[in-house]
Design an enzyme around this catalytic site. Structure first.
Site, short mmCIF file in Angstrom:
data_model
loop_
_atom_site.label_atom_id
_atom_site.label_comp_id
_atom_site.label_asym_id
_atom_site.label_seq_id
_atom_site.Cartn_x
_atom_site.Cartn_y
_atom_site.Cartn_z
N HIS A 66 0.88 -1.17 0.00
CA HIS A 66 0.00 0.00 0.00
C HIS A 66 0.92 1.23 0.00
CE1 HIS A 66 -2.56 -2.82 2.41
NE2 HIS A 66 -3.59 -2.18 1.89
N ASP B 136 2.25 1.99 3.41
CA ASP B 136 3.21 1.04 4.03
C ASP B 136 4.63 1.51 3.79
OD1 ASP B 136 1.02 -0.66 4.36
OD2 ASP B 136 1.46 -1.75 2.50
C1 XUL Z 1 -7.71 -6.28 4.55
C2 XUL Z 1 -6.97 -6.75 3.38
C3 XUL Z 1 -6.08 -5.74 2.73
C4 XUL Z 1 -6.08 -5.81 1.25
C5 XUL Z 1 -5.30 -4.69 0.59
O1 XUL Z 1 -8.43 -7.26 5.20
O2 XUL Z 1 -7.04 -7.89 3.00
O3 XUL Z 1 -4.81 -5.95 3.24
O4 XUL Z 1 -5.55 -7.00 0.78
O5 XUL Z 1 -5.76 -3.44 0.96
#
Ligand code: XUL
Ligand code: CO
Length: 437
Positions: free
Chosen positions: A101, A104
C-alpha cells in the site's frame, strides 16, 4: 544489507527429510508440476503491510514488535531502513513478487503535496531495488482506510473532498504501480460500507463507489496500464455492512456498473470465511464467472470471529480451491499474496521466515496433491458424470430458446417423466479426497 535479517541464511529447498527450520521441505521452485515450475504456478508474493509495517497490535494491547525501522524520529529515514530490510527479506525468502500500500512504504506529510513527494521519493528508491534484485511487483494499492479522514468511508464518504483525496492517492499509486512493472492493481474497499442506516444514503454511496471504479478504469486506459484491476471482496471489518461483501456481491455490482470485463477479483481466504462461505466456494464462484484475478492466501481461526490473517497451515483447507484454480489454467497474471501476519508473540526476525517458509511449503504440498487429483481424474469425472444428462435430449430441450414452460409441462406428461433421486456420494468423495492429503 541491513543487520536485521543478517543471521538468517538464504532459504533453499532441502526436501521432506530435512530438519533444518530454515529450508523448504516441499517448495522446490524449479520442480515441474502440471507442466510448469512451482515458481511459475504459485507466483508467491510477500506483503509489505503485515510483514514489515504491522507492529503487533490487538484490540487490548499495543506494539509488541521492535523492528529497527519502527523507532520514533525521522519518518523518511525509517521508511528507507524498512525498504532495505524488505528487499533483504525478499531476496532470502525468494517469493518472486511483493505487494504494498502507498502508506506502508512512505509516511504522510503535512499536506497531500508533501505526502506525494515522500511517496515518489521511496518509489524512486524502490525502482532501483527492483532493478538490482529482479524482484517483481504483483500489485500496488492505496490505503484509504487507516487515517481518520476515511472513518466514514473513502469513495462512499458523505463528503466529496474525501472522495477526491482518495482519488488523488489512487492516481499516484496507479502511476507508481505501472512504473514499477506491477502486474495488477488492487482495490480493497476498506471502509466502503456503513455502520448504521440511520445516517446513510445507500443509493448515493453506491453510485459514488461506481463512479470511483469508472474513474479507475478510465485512468488505466488513459495511461496504458496493462495490469489487471482487481476488487477484493470482504464482508465485515472495518464496517458492519461492506458493499463488497463476497465474490457474488462484487460481480453483481460490477455488472450493474458495466465493468465486469474491466475488473476481476482478488479473493482472500479469511474474507471468504468471514462471509459465511469457505475459500473454495469463493474461488469456484469467481472461476465459473471467469472473474478470478489473484488470491490473498492466509487463514482465519474457527474459534475467533475476526480476520486473524494467519499463515495457511493445512492443505485440506486449500485443496479444492487450488483444484478450481489449476483446473482452470492457473493464476495467469495474478499470484498468491501472503496477506498474513505472524502472531503478536512471534516477535523475532526469524519468526517472519518460519511463517513464510510454512506458508510456501503448505501451498507447494497442496499443488502436488492437486496434480494427482487432476491426473487421477476420479473426482472431476464424478462431477462430469453427475451432470451428463444435461448433454442429452431433455437437457438440450430445456436450453433450446424456443422451448417454453408450457412445452416442458407437456413433455413431463407425454413422456411420463418421474425422476428417481440419486445419491450425491459425499462421504465416498471425501474418502477419495483424503487420499491426496
Ligand atoms: C484487509 C486486506 C487488505 C487488502 C489490501 O483485510 O485484506 O490488506 O488485501 O488493501
Ligand atoms: Co487482502
Amino acid at each position: 544489507m541491513t543487520e536485521y535479517f543478517s543471521k538468517i541464511p538464504e532459504i533453499k529447498f532441502e526436501g521432506e527429510e530435512s530438519t533444518n527450520p530454515f529450508a523448504f521441505k516441499f517448495y522446490d521452485e524449479s520442480k515441474k508440476v502440471l507442466g510448469k515450475s512451482m515458481k511459475e504456478h504459485l507466483r508467491f508474493a510477500t506483503c509489505y503491510w503485515h510483514t514489515f509495517t504491522w507492529p503487533g497490535l490487538d484490540p487490548f494491547g499495543g506494539q509488541t514488535f521492535d523492528r529497527p525501522w519502527m523507532q520514533a524520529g525521522d519518518e523518511m529515514k525509517m521508511a528507507k531502513m524498512k525498504l532495505d530490510a524488505a528487499f533483504d527479506f525478499f531476496t532470502k525468502i525468494k517469493t518472486p513478487f511483493f505487494c504494498f500500500h502507498d502508506r506502508d512504504i512512505s509516511p504522510e506529510g503535512s499536506n497531500y503535496a508533501e505526502t506525494q513527494k515522500n511517496f515518489f521519493h521511496i518509489i524512486d528508491l524502490m525502482e532501483q531495488k527492483i532493478n538490482d534484485s529482479g524482484m517483481k511487483l504483483l500489485w500496488g494499492t492505496a490505503n484509504a482506510f487507516s487515517h481518520k479522514r476515511y472513518m466514514s468511508g473513502a469513495s462512499t464518504n458523505p463528503d466529496p473532498e474525501v472522495f477526491a483525496y482518495k482519488a488523488a492517492q489512487v492516481k499516484d499509486c496507479m502511476d507508481a504501480t505501472m512504473r514499477l512493472g506491477g502486474q495488477n492493481y488492487v482495490l480493497w474497499g476498506g471502509r466502503e460500507g456503513y455502520e448504521t442506516i440511520l445516517n446513510t444514503d445507500m443509493t448515493k454511496e453506491t453510485a459514488n463507489l461506481q463512479r470511483f471504479l469508472e474513474l479507475v478504469v478510465n485512468y488505466k486506459h488513459k495511461i496504458g496500464f496493462k495490469g489487471q484491476i482487481l476488487l477484493e471482496p470482504k464482508p465485515h471489518e472495518p464496517t458492519k455492512h461492506q458493499y463488497d461483501f463476497d465474490s457474488a456481491t462484487c460481480l453483481a455490482f460490477l455488472r450493474k456498473a458495466g465493468l465486469e470485463n474491466e475488473i476481476k477479483l482478488n479473493v482472500e481466504v479469511n474474507h471468504a470465511t468471514l462471509s459465511g462461505h469457505n475459500f473454495e466456494h469463493e474461488i469456484a464462484y469467481a472461476t465459473s464467472n471467469s472473474a478470478l484475478g489473484s488470491i490473498d492466501i492466509n487463514r482465519g481461526d474457527t474459534l475467533i470471529g475476526w480476520d486473524t490473517d494467519q499463515f495457511p497451515n493445512n492443505p485440506a483447507d486449500l485443496i479444492m480451491s487450488f483444484y478450481f484454480i489449476f483446473k482452470n489454467g492457473g493464476l495467469g497474471q495474478g499470484g498468491m499474496n501472503f496477506d498474513a501476519k505472524i502472531r503478536r508473540q512471534s516477535i523475532d526476525a526469524e519468526d517472519l521466515f518460519h511463517a513464510h517458509i510454512g506458508g510456501m511449503d503448505v501451498c507447494a504440498k497442496t499443488l502436488i496433491a492437486v496434480e494427482k487429483l487432476l491426473n487421477d481424474n476420479v473426482i472431476p469425472k464424478f462431477i462430469e458424470d453427475r451432470y451428463e444428462d444435461w448433454n442429452k435430449n431433455l437437457g438440450q430441450f430445456i436450453h433450446n430458446k424456443d422451448t417454453g414452460l408450457d412445452d416442458i409441462n407437456k413433455k413431463v406428461i407425454d413422456d411420463n417423466i418421474e425422476p428417481e433421486p440419486r445419491s450425491g456420494r459425499q462421504e465416498y468423495l471425501e474418502n477419495i479426497l483424503n487420499k491426496y492429503l
